[in-house]
Structures are given as structure tokens and as C-alpha cells.
Design an enzyme around this catalytic site. Structure first.
Site, mmCIF file in Angstrom:
data_model
loop_
_atom_site.group_PDB
_atom_site.id
_atom_site.type_symbol
_atom_site.label_atom_id
_atom_site.label_comp_id
_atom_site.label_asym_id
_atom_site.label_seq_id
_atom_site.Cartn_x
_atom_site.Cartn_y
_atom_site.Cartn_z
ATOM 1 C CG HIS A 34 31.580 39.254 31.555
ATOM 2 N ND1 HIS A 34 31.940 40.341 32.309
ATOM 3 C CD2 HIS A 34 32.701 38.852 30.920
ATOM 4 C CE1 HIS A 34 33.232 40.599 32.093
ATOM 5 N NE2 HIS A 34 33.723 39.697 31.260
ATOM 6 C CB THR A 35 26.558 34.037 32.800
ATOM 7 O OG1 THR A 35 27.635 33.165 33.166
ATOM 8 C CG2 THR A 35 26.343 33.985 31.303
ATOM 9 N N GLY A 126 43.504 35.684 34.070
ATOM 10 C CA GLY A 126 42.150 35.158 33.908
ATOM 11 C C GLY A 126 41.985 33.781 34.529
ATOM 12 C CB SER A 128 40.384 32.824 39.358
ATOM 13 O OG SER A 128 39.607 33.458 40.311
ATOM 14 C CB SER A 129 46.053 34.599 40.910
ATOM 15 O OG SER A 129 45.958 35.962 40.575
ATOM 16 C CB SER A 130 42.003 37.888 42.671
ATOM 17 O OG SER A 130 40.945 37.513 41.825
ATOM 18 C CG ASP A 175 36.699 34.470 39.457
ATOM 19 O OD1 ASP A 175 36.182 33.896 38.479
ATOM 20 O OD2 ASP A 175 37.206 35.613 39.392
ATOM 21 C CE1 TYR A 224 34.739 40.448 35.467
ATOM 22 C CE2 TYR A 224 33.755 41.874 37.116
ATOM 23 C CZ TYR A 224 33.899 40.633 36.547
ATOM 24 O OH TYR A 224 33.191 39.569 37.059
HETATM 25 P P1 ADP Z 1 43.291 36.909 38.199
HETATM 26 O O1 ADP Z 1 42.405 36.686 39.380
HETATM 27 O O2 ADP Z 1 42.666 36.454 36.927
HETATM 28 O O3 ADP Z 1 44.658 36.341 38.364
HETATM 29 P P2 ADP Z 1 43.004 39.622 39.097
HETATM 30 O O4 ADP Z 1 43.373 40.925 38.494
HETATM 31 O O5 ADP Z 1 41.614 39.390 39.529
HETATM 32 O O6 ADP Z 1 43.479 38.485 38.063
HETATM 33 O O7 ADP Z 1 43.904 39.342 40.379
HETATM 34 C C1 ADP Z 1 45.310 39.451 40.305
HETATM 35 C C2 ADP Z 1 45.795 40.164 41.556
HETATM 36 O O8 ADP Z 1 45.685 39.285 42.702
HETATM 37 C C3 ADP Z 1 47.271 40.497 41.505
HETATM 38 O O9 ADP Z 1 47.475 41.721 40.815
HETATM 39 C C4 ADP Z 1 47.609 40.604 42.982
HETATM 40 O O10 ADP Z 1 47.162 41.826 43.508
HETATM 41 C C5 ADP Z 1 46.769 39.506 43.590
HETATM 42 N N1 ADP Z 1 47.545 38.246 43.681
HETATM 43 C C6 ADP Z 1 47.271 37.068 43.104
HETATM 44 N N2 ADP Z 1 48.212 36.119 43.406
HETATM 45 C C7 ADP Z 1 49.109 36.725 44.195
HETATM 46 C C8 ADP Z 1 50.327 36.305 44.838
HETATM 47 N N3 ADP Z 1 50.803 35.071 44.707
HETATM 48 N N4 ADP Z 1 50.976 37.218 45.586
HETATM 49 C C9 ADP Z 1 50.505 38.459 45.729
HETATM 50 N N5 ADP Z 1 49.386 38.921 45.146
HETATM 51 C C10 ADP Z 1 48.687 38.076 44.385
HETATM 52 MG MG MG Z 2 40.591 37.667 39.754
#
Ligand code: ADP
Ligand code: MG
Length: 385
Positions: A34-35, A126, A128-130, A175, A224
């Protein structure tokens, strides 16, 4: 998942081959909790788990189609309607938010396309799929318009803008910056106030592990944003624009005048920022014991001061910290669930990791998913298969 499989899935879903495939890595937060949105420093690493985005222009002006995974239905949206989506379609806010962000950045955006997402990166863990989804989408959509791939700093800014403005998560640049700038064998050191990005070699004789607790952290709806606001309140109370502007000695002299919770949140961020600098120095001299001790101190601070850990994360960190071959372990990412990362020497094996998972499960926690990670290159367009 790979580009060949995604291309075939695209063909099955949309009846033609994609014109472009882009891929962006997930990341670990190595240290710097969180920096980033507090104007501080952070160290991340891009990891060899990715989100792929395949796309093709559509011959139907104003029609955007989005699908993810093999079985998920394609959702069709009129380009003119940008109402925020919820429920099962909420994920589309990310790629559509990127499409909107291209315009916000005065870049061309295709006015009709079909898009398919594939991934081998756990979501909501955590890792960072987003951001990976945002960056792969930006590269794919820009390529559809014939625009060359933007510089990594621009790509990261587009992704962050999409998440801040069009999704509504007030994340910092960690991220997207790490997913854009990552390089195999390197950590990504970010001075978030610039932002400025630097590569930092990771010693070759260490291993990185992730233990995914499978407790989803729901960043969108909650804590968050609360922590973000608490940090802003603390900065205001201290008369600073950025919390990390406040020198530790100055903070110590003034902390007693703050409400206790506010002081605890601020102390975490200010001291964590110092720990990032200390890790950079320790890596420079190859002092991995000190790096490990700083990772452990970071976790304790998250647990006790920032209160973004959970009993499940704490259990894994405790077991890992006591295990031979582990330099240090800490929660990675926003917290409130998600994953723990560990920095180990090469004596730490998959069997030892499984043993720790078993001890953790014996305490009544869900058995974690174990991933041995390698650092990876940042977001890029891939040759069409
Ligand atoms: P993180 O970034 O740590 O994985 P977040 O809550 O920031 O967690 O982001 C997760 C969100 O990103 C999922 O709930 C979805 O909305 C979106 N997302 C990530 N990967 C996919 C994917 N492969 N297909 C569809 N949505 C995705
Ligand atoms: Mg994320």
C-alpha cells in the site's frame, strides 16, 4: 492456456481467427504494501502466469462482444451504452474500461470488435489478474486500429486509468507498472510519485513461491478503498500531499497527536516505504538474510498496523518463516485474503512446500494452491499462431 489454444477457442466462438493476440503477466508484490498510491516506492516482479486477449475487428459498427474462458457466453454490448455492469458481467468493466480509456488518452479505439480472454493466472488472489487483463486488452485493441504498441509507461497508465475511473478501484501503479515493465530475472522497482521504473536483478540462486489461500479478496467492494481513504486522511492530518513525504522521525514526533487507527495506518506506510529502500540496498550487496528479515517485518506491519492480513495469511507466513530454506514470507498484494509469497533458497522443494500446506490445512484452513514462480517478461503482442 497458450496462444494456439486461445486462437482455436476464438475460432469456435466467433467463427473466424483472431487478428491479434496479446499477453500480459501477473505480478507479485515483493515488498511495498500500500505504498504505491501513497507516493512511495514498491518492488514487484512479473510472473510466468498470464492473461491472454485475442481480438478481431467486427463487421458490425457499434457492436462490442466480450467472452472469457472456454464455456463463458459472449456478451454483446452496444458501444454507445457504457453503463457499468454488475453480477456475472462485472468483469467486462475491465476490458471495456480499457477501450474507453483509449479514447480518454486520445488514442484510436476500434468501434466494433470481438474479444476473448484466456488465463492461467488465479483471479482475485492478489496476483493482479486485473492489471494483466487491462494491459493485454489495451495492446490488442490498439493493434486492431493499426497503432504501434505504446511505451510501457503509457500502457501502464492506460490500465491504471481504466481500473481507477471505469472500474472504480483506487489502485496505485504497482500492478500495471510491473506487468508492463517486468523482465525475466529482474524485479521492478517503482518510484510511484514519478512514476519512474527501474529493473533490479534478482539473485539467480533464489526461488519464489506463492501460496494462494483461495480466500478471494474483493477489491472492488471494499476494504481497499477504506484503507485508501484512511491513508488520505492521515496525510491530510499530517499536512502532507503524500503520506510517504513525511520523514519517519517527523512522524514519530507527531504520531501521538493522531487518532490511534490513523497513526497505525500511517506508520505502516511510512515504515514500509523505508523497508523498500532497505531491500534495494540489501539486494545490492547480496544480503538475502536481511531481505528476508525485511519481508517478515513487512508482514508483521500489515498484520498489526495496517490490519489487511487474515488468520489464514498469518498462519502460512508463520509456517513458512519457521521452515528451513525460507529467507522470508509475507502477504502479497492488497491483502484481506489472497496469497502469501516466500523467498527461498534452492534447498526449498515442492515436497517441503506441500508439507507446509498440509500443516496449514491441519490447523483447519483450506489447503492452499502452491505455485513455484519464475520472473517473466512484461506485456507484449504475440505472433499469431
Ligand atoms: P487480482 O487483480 O488480484 O486478481 P482483482 O479483484 O483486482 O484481483 O481483479 C480480479 C477481477 O479481474 C476478476 O473478478 C474479474 O473481474 C477480472 N478478471 C481477471 N482475470 C480475468 C479473466 N481471465 N476473465 C475474466 N475476468 C477476469
Ligand atoms: Mg487487481
Amino acid at each position: 492456456m497458450n496462444e494456439r489454444i486461445l486462437s482455436e477457442n476464438f475460432r469456435q466462438r466467433y467463427g473466424r481467427t483472431p487478428q491479434v493476440i496479446a499477453r500480459a503477466p501477473g505480478r507479485i508484490e515483493f515488498i511495498g504494501n500500500h505504498t504505491d498510491y501513497n507516493g512511495g516506492a514498491v518492488i514487484g516482479a512479473a510472473i510466468d502466469r498470464y492473461v491472454w486477449v485475442a481480438a478481431a475487428p467486427a463487421n458490425a459498427p457499434g457492436r462490442l462482444r466480450f467472452a472469457s474462458g472456454l464455456d463463458g457466453q459472449a456478451v454483446e454490448l452496444p458501444a454507445a451504452n457504457t453503463t457499468k455492469l454488475s453480477g456475472a458481467e462485472a468483469w467486462i468493466n475491465y476490458p471495456r474500461g480499457v477501450w474507453q480509456s483509449l479514447r480518454d488518452f486520445n488514442l484510436p479505439a476500434p468501434d466494433a470488435f470481438d474479444l476473448l480472454v484466456g488465463s492461467d493466472l488465479p483471479t482475485g488472489a492478489g496476483l493482479s489478474s486485473s492489471a494483466a487483463l487491462e494491459l493485454a486488452t489495451a495492446l490488442a485493441l490498439l493493434d486492431l486500429t493499426g497503432v504501434p504498441a505504446p511505451a510501457p509507461a503509457t500502457l501502464a497508465a492506460i490500465g491504471r486509468h481504466a481500473e481507477n475511473i471505469h472500474v472504480g478501484v483506487p489502485c496505485g501503479i504497482l500492478d500495471q507498472g510491473t506487468s508492463a515493465f517486468g523482465r525475466a530475472g529482474q524485479l521492478v522497482h517503482i518510484d510511484c510519485r514519478g512514476p519512474a521504473f527501474y529493473l533490479l536483478p534478482l539473485p539467480s540462486d533464489v526461488s519464489l513461491w506463492v501460496f494462494n489461500t483461495l480466500e478471494k479478496h474483493a477489491l472492488v467492494d471494499g476494504l481497499y478503498s477504506t484503507r485508501h481513504r484512511e491513508c488520505q486522511d492521515a496525510a491530510t492530518a499530517l499536512g502532507a500531499t503524500w503520506l510517504t513525504e513525511v520523514a519517519p522521525a517527523d512522524f514519530n514526533a507527531r504520531a501521538a497527536g493522531l487518532p490511534p487507527k490513523t497513526a497505525a495506518r500511517a506508520r505502516h506506510v511510512i515504515e514500509e516505504n523505508e523497508r523498500v529502500a532497505a531491500v534495494v540496498r540489501a539486494l545490492g550487496t547480496g544480503d538475502l538474510q536481511t531481505v528476508g528479515a525485511l519481508l517478515a517485518a513487512s508482514h508483521r506491519s500489515s498484520r498489526d498496523l495496517f490490519e489487511n492480513s487474515t488468520p489464514t495469511l498469518d498462519s502460512l507466513v508463520e509456517l513458512l518463516t519457521a521452515a528451513p530454506g525460507v529467507y522470508g514470507a509475507r502477504l502479497t498484494g492488497g491483502g484481506f485474503g489472497g496469497a502469501v509469497m516466500a523467498l527461498t533458497d534452492r534447498s526449498f522443494t515442492a515436497a517441503r512446500a506441500a508439507d507446509i500446506a498440509a500443516q496449514h490445512a491441519a490447523r483447519g484452513h483450506p489447503r492452499p494452491e502452491i505455485i513455484e514462480l519464475h520472473t517473466a517478461d512484461g506485456a507484449r503482442l504475440l505472433p499469431r499462431p
